[in-house]
Motif scaffolding. Sequence first.
Motif, PDB file in Angstrom:
ATOM      1  N   ASP A 206       1.548  11.016  17.192  1.00 11.86           N
ATOM      2  CA  ASP A 206       0.738   9.833  17.517  1.00 11.86           C
ATOM      3  C   ASP A 206       0.461   9.771  19.018  1.00 11.86           C
ATOM      4  O   ASP A 206       1.214  10.326  19.815  1.00 11.86           O
ATOM      5  CB  ASP A 206       1.472   8.556  17.092  1.00 11.86           C
TER       6      ASP A 206
ATOM      7  N   ASP B  87       0.558   7.050  20.832  1.00 18.96           N
ATOM      8  CA  ASP B  87       1.119   5.879  21.510  1.00 18.96           C
ATOM      9  C   ASP B  87       2.537   6.068  22.059  1.00 18.96           C
ATOM     10  O   ASP B  87       3.177   5.110  22.467  1.00 18.96           O
ATOM     11  CB  ASP B  87       1.095   4.681  20.562  1.00 18.96           C
TER      12      ASP B  87
ATOM     13  N   GLN C  55       5.205   6.562  20.556  1.00 17.86           N
ATOM     14  CA  GLN C  55       6.305   6.113  19.696  1.00 17.86           C
ATOM     15  C   GLN C  55       7.071   7.340  19.213  1.00 17.86           C
ATOM     16  O   GLN C  55       8.232   7.258  18.860  1.00 17.86           O
ATOM     17  CB  GLN C  55       5.761   5.331  18.501  1.00 17.86           C
TER      18      GLN C  55
ATOM     19  N   ARG D  89       5.697   1.189  21.186  1.00 19.11           N
ATOM     20  CA  ARG D  89       4.393   1.640  21.629  1.00 19.11           C
ATOM     21  C   ARG D  89       4.288   1.564  23.145  1.00 19.11           C
ATOM     22  O   ARG D  89       4.695   0.566  23.732  1.00 19.11           O
ATOM     23  CB  ARG D  89       3.345   0.681  21.074  1.00 19.11           C
TER      24      ARG D  89
HETATM   25 MG    MG Z   1       2.293   3.735  16.507  1.00 22.48          MG
END
Ligand code: MG
Length: 306
Positions: free
Chosen positions: A92, A94, A96, A199
């Motif tokens: 991802d 972000d 995370q 995030r």
């Molecule tokens: Mg996420």
Amino acid sequence: MKLSAVIPCYNEEGNVKLLHDVFNKVFKGFGSYELIFVNDGSRDNTIVELKKLVKSSKTNIKVVDFSRNFGKEAAMYAGLKEASGEYVCIIDADLQQRPEVLLDMYNYLVEHDEYDSVCAFQDVRNEGKVLSFFKNTFYKLINKISDVNFVRGASDFRVFKRSVRDAIVSLGEKHRFTKGIFSYVGFNTYYMPYQAEERASGVSKWSFISLFKYAILGILSFSTLPLKIATALGCITLIGSFIYLIISLIIGVNATTMLMFFMIAFFGGIQLLAIGIFSQYMAMMYGEVKDRPIYIAREIISNSKK
Ligand code: MG
Ligand code: UDP
């Protein structure tokens, strides 16, 4: 190319540069790798940030710019199609999912030849009891009614060999449920526990409703049991109605007026339910038959010298 990283991005203007920087720091001295960002119709300045990266970065970068938002599933598929690495990963935008963890997963995969894929899975999740209950129910249900095995907590955060990527890309179905597709193609997968971070910036795009729809998609894509249930319900009610007829004849119709109303509603309900289930599958078939592309790219930009 040793590794291709596929990064789906929807409204991630604050994260793409950050992820790029962290990734490069962690993968310093790793060898050749490429970052494939898929801009999934972001409404913020994600594409501007990505174009800046293509211009300024020394890393191999490819950007697939979608003509609109097609969803994370389509974005992952587009990225996988563009991936040329010996190993491919999905991560991802972000942060995370930490690039440090990705490197551990990659190393594990390289050291353990018996595995084709390493999937990060979350033991503990910081989520509400209600959501957790629904997720548990979904996994119990889908594992009962589907032939392929779904692992609770398994994420899209994965690294795998090229052969797995090829198998995934070869499945051209339009309604994509990647968790199921990974299970479907098989291969030996090692599930590595990890803890997702907060995030870095922006907000999650998943609401309860969108998760619910996603769960339905998973069931419809990987099981035809609901159709069998609809058929069984039809048979049961048909037999029931004959029994009802006999009972009415024996005890006299007047005494059963009340019951009749109930029966009408009951049969009506079952019929609607069955039609509803059929139409869900029909709608999916309709989607496949139309044979529209999974995504449309405005352009594909890259800074690679090739
Ligand atoms: Mg996420
Ligand atoms: N994403 C995407 N298209 C979408 C929704 C999400 O490409 O329509 C990307 C998003 O930019 C992020 C990843 O998919 O990189 C996971 O999304 P998100 O962080 O919203 O999900 P969560 O981590 O909350 O499960």
